[in-house]
Scaffold this motif. Sequence first.
Motif, PDB file in Angstrom:
ATOM      1  N   LEU A  25      32.729  69.773  43.725  1.00 49.43           N
ATOM      2  CA  LEU A  25      31.675  69.260  42.837  1.00 49.43           C
ATOM      3  C   LEU A  25      31.837  67.779  42.482  1.00 49.43           C
ATOM      4  N   PRO A  26      33.059  67.293  42.191  1.00 47.16           N
ATOM      5  CA  PRO A  26      33.176  65.851  41.897  1.00 47.16           C
ATOM      6  C   PRO A  26      32.698  64.969  43.050  1.00 47.16           C
ATOM      7  N   GLU A  27      33.051  65.351  44.304  1.00 42.91           N
ATOM      8  CA  GLU A  27      32.610  64.556  45.451  1.00 42.91           C
ATOM      9  C   GLU A  27      31.111  64.660  45.658  1.00 42.91           C
ATOM     10  N   ASP A  36      28.285  66.124  36.286  1.00 42.24           N
ATOM     11  CA  ASP A  36      28.966  67.395  36.530  1.00 42.24           C
ATOM     12  C   ASP A  36      28.037  68.577  36.269  1.00 42.24           C
ATOM     13  N   SER A  37      27.236  68.486  35.214  1.00 43.22           N
ATOM     14  CA  SER A  37      26.340  69.592  34.887  1.00 43.22           C
ATOM     15  C   SER A  37      25.285  69.791  35.969  1.00 43.22           C
ATOM     16  N   GLN A  38      24.846  68.696  36.602  1.00 46.67           N
ATOM     17  CA  GLN A  38      23.861  68.802  37.681  1.00 46.67           C
ATOM     18  C   GLN A  38      24.493  69.335  38.957  1.00 46.67           C
ATOM     19  N   SER A  39      25.653  68.799  39.335  1.00 44.76           N
ATOM     20  CA  SER A  39      26.291  69.240  40.577  1.00 44.76           C
ATOM     21  C   SER A  39      26.713  70.706  40.484  1.00 44.76           C
ATOM     22  N   GLY A  40      26.999  71.185  39.278  1.00 47.41           N
ATOM     23  CA  GLY A  40      27.361  72.580  39.091  1.00 47.41           C
ATOM     24  C   GLY A  40      26.262  73.542  39.497  1.00 47.41           C
ATOM     25  N   GLN A  41      25.027  73.049  39.535  1.00 47.64           N
ATOM     26  CA  GLN A  41      23.913  73.916  39.919  1.00 47.64           C
ATOM     27  C   GLN A  41      23.927  74.246  41.413  1.00 47.64           C
ATOM     28  N   ALA A 222      37.548  72.215  37.146  1.00 53.92           N
ATOM     29  CA  ALA A 222      37.909  70.786  37.182  1.00 53.92           C
ATOM     30  C   ALA A 222      37.701  70.102  35.826  1.00 53.92           C
ATOM     31  N   PRO A 223      36.494  70.157  35.232  1.00 48.47           N
ATOM     32  CA  PRO A 223      36.332  69.502  33.918  1.00 48.47           C
ATOM     33  C   PRO A 223      37.165  70.151  32.814  1.00 48.47           C
ATOM     34  N   ASN A 233      44.222  66.691  39.523  1.00 44.64           N
ATOM     35  CA  ASN A 233      44.388  67.429  40.774  1.00 44.64           C
ATOM     36  C   ASN A 233      44.279  68.930  40.510  1.00 44.64           C
ATOM     37  N   VAL A 234      43.144  69.522  40.866  1.00 45.06           N
ATOM     38  CA  VAL A 234      42.923  70.947  40.579  1.00 45.06           C
ATOM     39  C   VAL A 234      43.453  71.858  41.684  1.00 45.06           C
TER      40      VAL A 234
END
Length: 390
Positions: A25-27, A36-41, A222-223, A233-234
Amino acid sequence: MRKVLLLTTGMFALGFDAYVMAGLLPEIGTTYKISDSQSGQAVSVFTLCYALAAPIFATALAGKPVRKTLVVALAVFSIGNGASALAQNFPMLLVARAVAGIGAGLYSPLAAAASASIVIEEKRGRALGMTLGGMSMGTVLGVPLGLMIAEHIGWKGTLWCITAIGVIAMLGIITSFPNFPSDAPPSLRQRLGMITDRRVSATVGITFVASIASLGLYTYIAPILQNLEGIQNVTPYLWAWGIGGVIGSFSIGPMIDRTRRPALLMAGILAILAFAMFSLPSALKFPVLAFLPFVFWGAVGWASLAPQQHVLLRLQPKHGATAVALNSSANYLGGAIGSTFGGIVLFAGLTPSYFPYAAGCVVLVALFGQLILMLINKKESKASQICDKR
């Protein structure tokens, strides 16, 4: 069991795909310049389509040859992942993730039902555990591998790797899996009866509530780690979660076969899951203990599906694939709701550090429901025995 291994390969691809996205998700956010909230979708849309596809396609394709349906499912899944890797913008990625979710939703419950149908009754729990273990292996091996690939050639390279595994699994089923018809499709009246059956709906409902907590929380590992202890580093924590998943997936089947008490095992699983979530923030403060909640969480989270599927197959022996699809749908619908709600909370500006506590409370609700269901079933069993004596 060799035939079950073929199904397990496809489940490996599904597990790889479903759970590596949380680490990517971060990438993805950086690529498309989103939060982050958008990529989580991207996780939410996959799990939502997975959830909706399971009952819809189990109904539409019931009675069709099992091998053909499994091949179609893996083809759709692979096309969706290839399209995800080719997506030029975030809306295109969401559409592609939806397609991949549809293929996964069709394959997973049918593979579980097929694995149970090609072995004798005494090995059914082991077959289910092995099939679900493919998904956990996809997590413990695929997720870290996928993150390593992403570091070198980008997150889209990881999706191409998943696509290749899906195609390999599809070719294996085409060439080596037996071609036999599935059960005759249940009538509309039987389907409604299945949904309105109190024992079926309660079992599926507990799966739904537990997955809101487990899969929803996983999406935002991650968050959460970054907010709690500044951990960037997760990967080691995903390793711990995945290793626990492998242990839980491959041990739960023999436990079901040995104890013959899947409902009691499910209650224990939920109790351990709640403990893992409540202890996670505190454990992160101590390096020696930091990974234990993730191991426990992964183990019981993955182990939770097999007991529920075993119960449903016993309740609906003539329509096992449909019942398992309903449970699979509930599992991933809960995950979609959990990840969506988490995104809303993040968008509202609330801190992720409270997520584990909220998830633990949700699991306690599922545990309470499981204990009530067990008590009701025990009373009904005693009443039935009294009637039989008379």
